[in-house]
Design an enzyme around this catalytic site. Sequence first.
Site: not given
Ligand SMILES: [Zn+2]
Length: 434
Positions: A258, A312, A388
């Site tokens: 972020r 994930f 992911e």
């Molecule tokens: Zn991550």
Amino acid sequence: MRIFVVTFLFFSAVSAKHEQYAGWKSYYVGPSTTAELKLVGVLKAQYDLDFISNPAVGREGVVVLSPDLQEPVTKALNDAGISHRVHVEDLKTAFDVDDENIERQARVTLARNGGKRMPYDNYQEIEVIDNYLEEIAEKYPETVTLVNPANSYEGRPIQYLKISTTNFEDESKPVIFIDGGIHSREWISPPTVTWAIHKLVENVTEPDLLEKFDFILLPVVNPDGYKFSFTTTRLWRKTRSTDQSQISPMCPGVDGNRNFDFFWNTVGTSSIACADNYGGSRAFSEIETRVVRDILHEHLERTALYLTMHSFGSMILYAWGHNGTLSNNALNLHMVGVGMAEAIDELSLPHFPRYRVGNSFLVLNYGASGASEDYAHAIGIPLAYTYELPGLSIGLQGFILDPRYIEQVCKETWEGLVAGIRMAGELYDGVIDP
Ligand SMILES: [Zn+2]
Ligand SMILES: *[C@@H]1O[C@H](CO)[C@@H](O)[C@H](O)[C@H]1NC(C)=O
Ligand SMILES: *[C@@H]1O[C@H](CO)[C@@H](O)[C@H](O)[C@H]1NC(C)=O
């Protein structure tokens, strides 16, 4: 059975390590419609929920809940009619069991090869990865250069390998940049990057890749957080900096994904230092994200593909993640994303979830600003993806992912990388002209 229980209790009693997770539980949350997924997003913001795997429509996510949140959140899910069930009854015990598995596996590895070979039947600690990078650079000086552009906040090297047959001097070659471990608790991420190194220099079965491309491979962007997740707080996600604000010594760390200068601090992020998705005091406040930024800019004109490995969810996600609008290169992004996913699914195990490919906002119904993949795409890298990696489906025992699946995930992910790299090369050469 009795022996098992006794040993187990004994183990639990002596292990104080994961005490902070006593009474914590994790839950599968399975929204079945977009409306339900949106509601999950509302709850996520309302309770500042920590999803270790984000749900999508028809794809369960996993949320961890401290004891005080269990009652209100499950009640809210019940009231909304959103399907949910317990994933792990007791996080502390699950982490103790994971530790036991990892220690047992470490003894097996040690007995087998004196601990010399890089383990893919166990998680890789930061020291093991650093040793490996140094060894590979020493052993393959013709093609491999070890770079340590900066140290982390706590002074650990942030090291990457440049792999090239021409020492990066042939400027006509496209560059491929892959990083991992920006979110420290996502332990399956770094091994997929070290495996790529293995496949490029130690066990070369795709010689065309090194002929045609230059590679930058950075297995652990956030070594401080990674170390801390092994020694102290298993679910640590952020960096470990304490210089962001007055409360940051009490609540260290910034969410690296972020912290990039792309609509920084606008959506899916927090300006509260204690939050797990704290974006930092300013964009690029963290040395760890500045290292990634500088690599992205160093070879910007010829970087064809940037991949950042997370877990994930078995998803391949692309821009724009903060607002769900598709970029001008969306057709290629989707085409190459699907190509990678198909290559992975072909080698995957039947009980692993199939990969989903798409715009991250549209797939997850969740916007996030300041992410590395969006930043890379915004500055001009035509193909940029967040992976992911798989985990957490039924049968993938252990809290996170049983160590016995690490090698499988590395191997299948490599197939995806190979497919993606080749397609990125064709696009770079203008061979694919959609
Ligand atoms: Zn991550
Ligand atoms: C790569 O590894 C595979 C599997 O261990 C082995 O069969 C093969 O001979 C190796 N190839 C090279 C070129 O090292
Ligand atoms: C979303 O962000 C992108 C990238 O800055 C921009 O091009 C697009 O116009 C934005 N979409 C909306 C609906 O604002």
